[in-house]
Scaffold this active site. Sequence first.
Site, PDB file in Angstrom:
ATOM      1  N   ASN A  82      -9.849   0.033  -0.152  1.00 19.24           N
ATOM      2  CA  ASN A  82      -8.394   0.086  -0.156  1.00 19.24           C
ATOM      3  C   ASN A  82      -7.880  -0.534  -1.463  1.00 19.24           C
ATOM      4  O   ASN A  82      -7.967  -1.748  -1.656  1.00 19.24           O
ATOM      5  CB  ASN A  82      -7.874  -0.690   1.064  1.00 19.24           C
ATOM      6  CG  ASN A  82      -6.368  -0.617   1.190  1.00 19.24           C
ATOM      7  OD1 ASN A  82      -5.670  -0.213   0.265  1.00 19.24           O
ATOM      8  ND2 ASN A  82      -5.864  -1.042   2.333  1.00 19.24           N
ATOM      9  N   HIS A  91      -2.996   7.398   2.547  1.00 22.28           N
ATOM     10  CA  HIS A  91      -3.438   6.103   2.019  1.00 22.28           C
ATOM     11  C   HIS A  91      -4.891   5.884   2.398  1.00 22.28           C
ATOM     12  O   HIS A  91      -5.289   6.091   3.550  1.00 22.28           O
ATOM     13  CB  HIS A  91      -2.546   5.011   2.607  1.00 22.28           C
ATOM     14  CG  HIS A  91      -3.011   3.629   2.277  1.00 22.28           C
ATOM     15  ND1 HIS A  91      -3.425   3.266   1.017  1.00 22.28           N
ATOM     16  CD2 HIS A  91      -3.136   2.510   3.047  1.00 22.28           C
ATOM     17  CE1 HIS A  91      -3.778   1.996   1.022  1.00 22.28           C
ATOM     18  NE2 HIS A  91      -3.614   1.523   2.234  1.00 22.28           N
ATOM     19  N   CYS A 106       0.812  -1.228   0.000  1.00 27.21           N
ATOM     20  CA  CYS A 106       0.000   0.000   0.000  1.00 27.21           C
ATOM     21  C   CYS A 106       0.843   1.276   0.000  1.00 27.21           C
ATOM     22  O   CYS A 106       0.323   2.363  -0.273  1.00 27.21           O
ATOM     23  CB  CYS A 106      -0.954   0.007   1.184  1.00 27.21           C
ATOM     24  SG  CYS A 106      -2.053  -1.409   1.206  1.00 27.21           S
TER      25      CYS A 106
HETATM   26  N1  ACO Z   1     -18.757  -7.847   9.349  1.00 27.31           N
HETATM   27  C1  ACO Z   1     -19.244  -8.064  10.579  1.00 27.31           C
HETATM   28  N2  ACO Z   1     -18.455  -8.354  11.627  1.00 27.31           N
HETATM   29  C2  ACO Z   1     -17.131  -8.387  11.409  1.00 27.31           C
HETATM   30  C3  ACO Z   1     -16.568  -8.164  10.154  1.00 27.31           C
HETATM   31  C4  ACO Z   1     -17.437  -7.876   9.087  1.00 27.31           C
HETATM   32  N3  ACO Z   1     -17.002  -7.648   7.852  1.00 27.31           N
HETATM   33  N4  ACO Z   1     -15.225  -8.259  10.255  1.00 27.31           N
HETATM   34  C5  ACO Z   1     -14.957  -8.544  11.542  1.00 27.31           C
HETATM   35  N5  ACO Z   1     -16.108  -8.632  12.231  1.00 27.31           N
HETATM   36  C6  ACO Z   1     -16.295  -8.934  13.633  1.00 27.31           C
HETATM   37  C7  ACO Z   1     -15.116  -9.651  14.234  1.00 27.31           C
HETATM   38  O1  ACO Z   1     -15.164 -11.041  13.934  1.00 27.31           O
HETATM   39  C8  ACO Z   1     -15.283  -9.354  15.696  1.00 27.31           C
HETATM   40  O2  ACO Z   1     -16.236 -10.238  16.216  1.00 27.31           O
HETATM   41  P1  ACO Z   1     -15.927 -11.060  17.550  1.00 27.31           P
HETATM   42  O3  ACO Z   1     -15.693 -10.014  18.602  1.00 27.31           O
HETATM   43  O4  ACO Z   1     -17.156 -11.867  17.747  1.00 27.31           O
HETATM   44  O5  ACO Z   1     -14.704 -11.855  17.252  1.00 27.31           O
HETATM   45  C9  ACO Z   1     -15.919  -7.977  15.698  1.00 27.31           C
HETATM   46  O6  ACO Z   1     -16.403  -7.747  14.377  1.00 27.31           O
HETATM   47  C10 ACO Z   1     -14.960  -6.862  16.053  1.00 27.31           C
HETATM   48  O7  ACO Z   1     -13.774  -7.068  15.316  1.00 27.31           O
HETATM   49  P2  ACO Z   1     -12.598  -6.075  15.434  1.00 27.31           P
HETATM   50  O8  ACO Z   1     -11.458  -6.629  14.661  1.00 27.31           O
HETATM   51  O9  ACO Z   1     -12.408  -5.691  16.858  1.00 27.31           O
HETATM   52  O10 ACO Z   1     -13.196  -4.820  14.665  1.00 27.31           O
HETATM   53  P3  ACO Z   1     -12.499  -3.448  14.445  1.00 27.31           P
HETATM   54  O11 ACO Z   1     -13.355  -2.376  14.975  1.00 27.31           O
HETATM   55  O12 ACO Z   1     -11.064  -3.486  14.867  1.00 27.31           O
HETATM   56  O13 ACO Z   1     -12.517  -3.319  12.871  1.00 27.31           O
HETATM   57  C11 ACO Z   1     -11.056  -3.601  10.981  1.00 27.31           C
HETATM   58  C12 ACO Z   1     -11.863  -4.301  12.066  1.00 27.31           C
HETATM   59  C13 ACO Z   1     -12.010  -2.781  10.142  1.00 27.31           C
HETATM   60  C14 ACO Z   1     -10.372  -4.643  10.116  1.00 27.31           C
HETATM   61  C15 ACO Z   1     -10.020  -2.685  11.664  1.00 27.31           C
HETATM   62  O14 ACO Z   1      -9.271  -3.395  12.599  1.00 27.31           O
HETATM   63  C16 ACO Z   1      -9.107  -2.052  10.674  1.00 27.31           C
HETATM   64  O15 ACO Z   1      -9.501  -1.229   9.904  1.00 27.31           O
HETATM   65  N6  ACO Z   1      -7.810  -2.382  10.690  1.00 27.31           N
HETATM   66  C17 ACO Z   1      -6.875  -1.854   9.776  1.00 27.31           C
HETATM   67  C18 ACO Z   1      -6.820  -2.772   8.681  1.00 27.31           C
HETATM   68  C19 ACO Z   1      -6.633  -2.146   7.350  1.00 27.31           C
HETATM   69  O16 ACO Z   1      -7.125  -1.120   6.987  1.00 27.31           O
HETATM   70  N7  ACO Z   1      -5.883  -2.888   6.585  1.00 27.31           N
HETATM   71  C20 ACO Z   1      -5.681  -2.559   5.260  1.00 27.31           C
HETATM   72  C21 ACO Z   1      -4.340  -2.873   4.861  1.00 27.31           C
HETATM   73  S1  ACO Z   1      -3.178  -1.994   5.792  1.00 27.31           S
HETATM   74  C22 ACO Z   1      -3.344  -0.529   5.307  1.00 27.31           C
HETATM   75  O17 ACO Z   1      -3.628  -0.364   4.171  1.00 27.31           O
HETATM   76  C23 ACO Z   1      -3.179   0.507   6.288  1.00 27.31           C
END
Ligand code: ACO
Length: 322
Positions: free
Chosen positions: A279, A249, A113
């Site tokens: 993304n 990004h 990225c």
């Molecule tokens: N739909 C519904 N529920 C979901 C989904 C979904 N698509 N995805 C995860 N969940 C659930 C999880 O399983 C979890 O359930 P559980 O507690 O029963 O296990 C719950 O939602 C909460 O999950 P978290 O991981 O705590 O959710 P969070 O608020 O952290 O959001 C996310 C997750 C969106 C992935 C976040 O951590 C994030 O944005 N991280 C950065 C990742 C990113 O952007 N990566 C891209 C590449 S790196 C970059 O480009 C910067």
Amino acid sequence: MKFSRIIGTGGYLPEKVLTNRELESMIDTTEQWIMSRTGISERRIAADDEFTVDLAEHAARQAIDAAAINPREIDLIVLATTTADQVFPSTACLLQHRLGLEGCPAFDVQAVCAGFIFALGVADNFVRSGASRCALVVGAETFSRIIDWSDRRTCVLFGDGAGAVVLTADSQPGVLSTHLHSDGKYKDLLCVPVGISRNFSKVQAGAAYTTMQGGEVFRWAVTAMSDLIDEALTANRLHKEQLDWLIPHQANIRIIEAVGKRAGIPKHKVVVTVQQHGNTSAASVPLALDQAVRDGRVTAGQYVLLEGFGGGFTWGSALLKM
Ligand code: ACO
């Protein structure tokens, strides 16, 4: 003193739109969960017969048109991608052929990225050193091909696209600075854990998928991207009030908002396009730049800071005087 300057931008998104509502029928999720946790409302998916070079070609031609140059003036092509069409030749070489150019160096850069920022940094150094007078810099991805579409933790986040810029040598900046960083000790937090040399059978079985520790990546992305702002401003003796636009990004609206808050950059100065395409990895920053140029937000004379963060980890910035 020789500088590089962006004189044209381009962008391309594939036609097929994949909405949050459609994802509801594919995985256990809701439109509301995706929107509230990521800010993404839709993403684009390349057609089965559409490849990274196709997306790159659309964006490159648009950037060349915007720059109003003869394509033959291009003497360097640097293309950032994680999703190359082939193991080799590089996608940059495939693009070079599509554009009817020959002879000039063309190569790919892999920094996921942060790839476009790395490619821009490389091209800027070519131009500053006198090795290039006119460079085409592209970020292009068919990231949908390395996503497990049954994994709700990752599949809602990514999409396909391409962005490009034309850089020329100029006596005035231009690109004021680039700062590039990597730290391979975080290699397991965000990766595709298989490849050509390792577990190739999984690649052959079509199971080369992105894995991610979302919470950890989130924290690192916010810290790294807000530190990048301080680093670039300090190096150029600028105050944050002088910055006209931050183009981070486009991974997740919550990451973008947290970066702005931590760095003290007001929301109205931050370009956000993540809602329309998710993304798109190496394409995300040039796509956002292209949109902000085309809709008239980014104009001549402004200070614009581009920044990226990706797997590796890799992170970097480019400060521009437009
Ligand atoms: N739909 C519904 N529920 C979901 C989904 C979904 N698509 N995805 C995860 N969940 C659930 C999880 O399983 C979890 O359930 P559980 O507690 O029963 O296990 C719950 O939602 C909460 O999950 P978290 O991981 O705590 O959710 P969070 O608020 O952290 O959001 C996310 C997750 C969106 C992935 C976040 O951590 C994030 O944005 N991280 C950065 C990742 C990113 O952007 N990566 C891209 C590449 S790196 C970059 O480009 C910067």
